[in-house]
Design a protein around this motif. Structure first.
Motif, PDB file in Angstrom:
ATOM      1  N   TRP A 153       0.853  -1.186   0.000  1.00 48.05           N
ATOM      2  CA  TRP A 153       0.000   0.000   0.000  1.00 48.05           C
ATOM      3  C   TRP A 153       0.889   1.235   0.000  1.00 48.05           C
ATOM      4  CZ3 TRP A 153      -1.750  -3.060   4.653  1.00 48.05           C
ATOM      5  CH2 TRP A 153      -2.642  -4.071   4.280  1.00 48.05           C
ATOM      6  N   PRO A 154       1.195   1.809  -1.159  1.00 44.37           N
ATOM      7  CA  PRO A 154       2.124   2.936  -1.269  1.00 44.37           C
ATOM      8  C   PRO A 154       1.786   4.121  -0.364  1.00 44.37           C
ATOM      9  CG  PRO A 154       1.663   2.034  -3.429  1.00 44.37           C
ATOM     10  CD  PRO A 154       0.730   1.344  -2.485  1.00 44.37           C
ATOM     11  N   VAL A 155       0.517   4.296  -0.013  1.00 41.13           N
ATOM     12  CA  VAL A 155       0.132   5.407   0.855  1.00 41.13           C
ATOM     13  C   VAL A 155       0.836   5.312   2.205  1.00 41.13           C
ATOM     14  CG1 VAL A 155      -1.803   6.490   2.081  1.00 41.13           C
ATOM     15  CG2 VAL A 155      -2.069   5.779  -0.286  1.00 41.13           C
ATOM     16  N   SER A 156       1.190   4.106   2.593  1.00 37.86           N
ATOM     17  CA  SER A 156       1.935   3.907   3.832  1.00 37.86           C
ATOM     18  C   SER A 156       3.221   4.720   3.810  1.00 37.86           C
ATOM     19  CB  SER A 156       2.243   2.418   4.020  1.00 37.86           C
ATOM     20  OG  SER A 156       3.069   2.206   5.131  1.00 37.86           O
ATOM     21  N   GLY A 157       3.962   4.621   2.715  1.00 33.47           N
ATOM     22  CA  GLY A 157       5.208   5.370   2.575  1.00 33.47           C
ATOM     23  C   GLY A 157       4.960   6.865   2.422  1.00 33.47           C
ATOM     24  N   TYR A 158       3.892   7.214   1.720  1.00 34.55           N
ATOM     25  CA  TYR A 158       3.560   8.628   1.522  1.00 34.55           C
ATOM     26  C   TYR A 158       3.220   9.287   2.857  1.00 34.55           C
ATOM     27  CZ  TYR A 158       1.021  12.811  -0.027  1.00 34.55           C
ATOM     28  OH  TYR A 158       0.599  14.110  -0.206  1.00 34.55           O
ATOM     29  N   ALA A 159       2.412   8.615   3.673  1.00 35.09           N
ATOM     30  CA  ALA A 159       2.034   9.171   4.978  1.00 35.09           C
ATOM     31  C   ALA A 159       3.261   9.381   5.862  1.00 35.09           C
ATOM     32  CB  ALA A 159       1.038   8.234   5.667  1.00 35.09           C
ATOM     33  N   ALA A 160       4.199   8.441   5.787  1.00 37.75           N
ATOM     34  CA  ALA A 160       5.431   8.570   6.564  1.00 37.75           C
ATOM     35  C   ALA A 160       6.242   9.769   6.090  1.00 37.75           C
ATOM     36  CB  ALA A 160       6.257   7.291   6.445  1.00 37.75           C
ATOM     37  N   TRP A 204      -0.770  22.063   8.035  1.00 38.19           N
ATOM     38  CA  TRP A 204       0.669  22.220   8.229  1.00 38.19           C
ATOM     39  C   TRP A 204       1.457  22.341   6.923  1.00 38.19           C
ATOM     40  CZ3 TRP A 204       0.372  23.225  13.045  1.00 38.19           C
ATOM     41  CH2 TRP A 204      -0.549  22.539  13.865  1.00 38.19           C
ATOM     42  N   LEU A 205       0.970  21.722   5.882  1.00 40.29           N
ATOM     43  CA  LEU A 205       1.684  21.761   4.603  1.00 40.29           C
ATOM     44  C   LEU A 205       0.737  22.154   3.479  1.00 40.29           C
ATOM     45  CD1 LEU A 205       3.868  18.504   4.632  1.00 40.29           C
ATOM     46  CD2 LEU A 205       4.591  20.821   5.250  1.00 40.29           C
ATOM     47  N   SER A 206       1.173  23.059   2.629  1.00 44.27           N
ATOM     48  CA  SER A 206       0.387  23.409   1.448  1.00 44.27           C
ATOM     49  C   SER A 206       0.548  22.332   0.390  1.00 44.27           C
ATOM     50  CB  SER A 206       0.871  24.750   0.883  1.00 44.27           C
ATOM     51  OG  SER A 206       2.203  24.599   0.372  1.00 44.27           O
ATOM     52  N   ALA A 207      -0.275  22.374  -0.629  1.00 45.48           N
ATOM     53  CA  ALA A 207      -0.178  21.403  -1.716  1.00 45.48           C
ATOM     54  C   ALA A 207       1.195  21.469  -2.359  1.00 45.48           C
ATOM     55  CB  ALA A 207      -1.276  21.667  -2.746  1.00 45.48           C
ATOM     56  N   GLN A 208       1.749  22.682  -2.478  1.00 46.52           N
ATOM     57  CA  GLN A 208       3.067  22.846  -3.070  1.00 46.52           C
ATOM     58  C   GLN A 208       4.142  22.223  -2.185  1.00 46.52           C
ATOM     59  OE1 GLN A 208       3.551  24.062  -6.108  1.00 46.52           O
ATOM     60  NE2 GLN A 208       5.778  23.682  -5.979  1.00 46.52           N
ATOM     61  N   GLN A 209       4.021  22.390  -0.867  1.00 52.13           N
ATOM     62  CA  GLN A 209       4.998  21.829   0.061  1.00 52.13           C
ATOM     63  C   GLN A 209       4.943  20.300   0.077  1.00 52.13           C
ATOM     64  OE1 GLN A 209       3.610  24.157   3.442  1.00 52.13           O
ATOM     65  NE2 GLN A 209       5.630  25.145   3.606  1.00 52.13           N
ATOM     66  N   ARG A 210       3.753  19.767  -0.145  1.00 51.73           N
ATOM     67  CA  ARG A 210       3.624  18.301  -0.135  1.00 51.73           C
ATOM     68  C   ARG A 210       4.331  17.662  -1.326  1.00 51.73           C
ATOM     69  NH1 ARG A 210      -1.767  19.446   1.647  1.00 51.73           N
ATOM     70  NH2 ARG A 210      -2.621  18.958  -0.412  1.00 51.73           N
ATOM     71  N   LYS A 211       4.631  18.442  -2.324  1.00 50.40           N
ATOM     72  CA  LYS A 211       5.340  17.914  -3.486  1.00 50.40           C
ATOM     73  C   LYS A 211       6.817  17.662  -3.172  1.00 50.40           C
ATOM     74  CE  LYS A 211       2.361  20.156  -6.932  1.00 50.40           C
ATOM     75  NZ  LYS A 211       2.304  21.129  -8.064  1.00 50.40           N
ATOM     76  N   THR A 212       7.271  18.159  -2.035  1.00 54.45           N
ATOM     77  CA  THR A 212       8.695  18.014  -1.684  1.00 54.45           C
ATOM     78  C   THR A 212       8.937  16.879  -0.681  1.00 54.45           C
ATOM     79  OG1 THR A 212       8.606  19.557   0.204  1.00 54.45           O
ATOM     80  CG2 THR A 212       8.938  20.511  -1.989  1.00 54.45           C
ATOM     81  N   VAL A 213       7.911  16.086  -0.390  1.00 59.91           N
ATOM     82  CA  VAL A 213       8.043  15.091   0.691  1.00 59.91           C
ATOM     83  C   VAL A 213       9.058  13.997   0.369  1.00 59.91           C
ATOM     84  CG1 VAL A 213       5.706  15.518   1.529  1.00 59.91           C
ATOM     85  CG2 VAL A 213       6.108  13.695  -0.155  1.00 59.91           C
ATOM     86  N   ASP A 214       9.394  13.840  -0.903  1.00 58.03           N
ATOM     87  CA  ASP A 214      10.381  12.806  -1.260  1.00 58.03           C
ATOM     88  C   ASP A 214      11.739  13.069  -0.600  1.00 58.03           C
ATOM     89  OD1 ASP A 214       8.603  11.368  -2.702  1.00 58.03           O
ATOM     90  OD2 ASP A 214       9.256  12.093  -4.666  1.00 58.03           O
ATOM     91  N   LYS A 215      11.959  14.324  -0.197  1.00 53.61           N
ATOM     92  CA  LYS A 215      13.219  14.660   0.463  1.00 53.61           C
ATOM     93  C   LYS A 215      13.340  13.966   1.822  1.00 53.61           C
ATOM     94  CE  LYS A 215      13.664  19.191  -1.752  1.00 53.61           C
ATOM     95  NZ  LYS A 215      13.765  20.670  -1.532  1.00 53.61           N
ATOM     96  N   ALA A 216      12.238  13.458   2.334  1.00 51.05           N
ATOM     97  CA  ALA A 216      12.249  12.780   3.630  1.00 51.05           C
ATOM     98  C   ALA A 216      12.634  11.307   3.519  1.00 51.05           C
ATOM     99  CB  ALA A 216      10.874  12.893   4.295  1.00 51.05           C
ATOM    100  N   GLN A 217      12.774  10.805   2.304  1.00 47.83           N
ATOM    101  CA  GLN A 217      13.045   9.378   2.113  1.00 47.83           C
ATOM    102  C   GLN A 217      14.323   8.894   2.806  1.00 47.83           C
ATOM    103  OE1 GLN A 217      11.071   7.035   1.010  1.00 47.83           O
ATOM    104  NE2 GLN A 217       9.495   8.592   0.683  1.00 47.83           N
TER     105      GLN A 217
END
Length: 273
Positions: A153-160, A204-217
């Motif tokens: 379930w990829p959303v698992s990783g996205y939520a993290a 807490w995060l705008s739609a634009q900020q959510r596009k940067t979440v890959d930096k948390a990997q």
């Protein structure tokens, strides 16, 4: 064969006629003498042991149940001791200040939780953990995103990743609010959606900020690597330990769901450590 099992087994053999010459005599023998008699007999007649043992076990299945339970308890205890030692060895990484956490950074005790937002047991334990946090303002609570269900379930990783981003950009209280909001949806085991995650993160995060979440990997991968080194096979998993002084004996590892009382006892133990 000087255990109660051996004596019971020997009595069965006597009643079955294995030692007819000793049937009456056995009534006056001690357990130790009965055990010695059994040892001598089966050393001389090894072919009869298996057959009698199989018959005895078929009539005493409770022995197999007890033996299985004892073995399982022993294995679990040994595994926890190994994990306890590993956790102490990895203390610096477990308590990394870059990891999402709430509570005093210099707290005497830390409670570390490995979790997955799609894990049903993590969802069920979260209200319990909220109560433990409220009851222990002097304890540091550390959250290790451990999205083991991400491949299914990829959303698992996205939520993290969203959670890690909120922590990095907005801090502890924002992270905890998001964390609780995701679990409060009551959705797990594949039911949690990206929309649910985005709604929990909207404040807490705008739609634009959510596009940067890959930096948390990298942070998430570091947690996955750490969990592997600690032999954590599922979620939730808890490690309660002193942050500074103490030793491995003060560490409690709970590989699975638990109760508020058990968590509180583990905190008390770490405080003494």
């Amino acid at each position: 064969m000087k255990t109660s099992f051996a004596v019971s087994f020997l009595c069965f053999a006597l009643s079955a006629g294995t030692f007819p010459a000793h049937a009456e005599t056995s009534k006056t023998l001690t357990d130790e003498q009965l055990g010695q008699m059994a040892e001598r007999y089966f050393e001389q007649h090894p072919d009869k042991l298996g057959r009698i043992m199989a018959t005895w076990l078929s009539e005493h299945p409770e022995f197999l149940v007890t033996a299985s339970q004892n073995l399982q308890q022993k294995q679990e205890m040994e595994q926890r001791q190994v994990m306890q030692s590993l956790a102490w060895k990895e203390r610096a990484t477990l308590l990394d200040p870059a990891t999402p956490s709430v509570g005093p950074k210099d707290a005497k005790v830390a409670l570390v939780m490995f979790f997955d937002y799609q894990c049903i047991y993590c969802s069920k334990i979260n209200p319990v953990l909220e109560q433990v946090i409220k009851a222990n303002p002097k304890v540091r609570f550390v959250f290790k995103d451990f999205p083991i269900f991400a491949s299914r379930w990829p959303v698992s990783g996205y939520a993290a990743a969203v959670g890690e981003t909120i922590w990095q950009q907005k801090g502890a209280q924002a992270y905890l609010a998001y964390h609780n909001a995701v679990f409060s949806t009551g959705k797990n085991e594949g039911a949690l959606t990206a929309q649910d995650v985005n709604q929990a993160a909207d404040k807490w995060l705008s739609a634009q900020q959510r596009k940067t979440v890959d930096k948390a990997q990298p942070a998430i991968q570091a947690n996955m690597d750490l969990g592997q080194r600690l032999q954590i096979a599922g979620t939730p998993a808890f490690i309660i330990m002193p942050q500074n002084a103490g030793d491995a004996q003060a560490v409690t590892v709970i590989p699975g769901s638990t109760t508020q009382d058990i968590l509180q006892k583990a905190i008390s133990q770490a405080e003494k450590g």
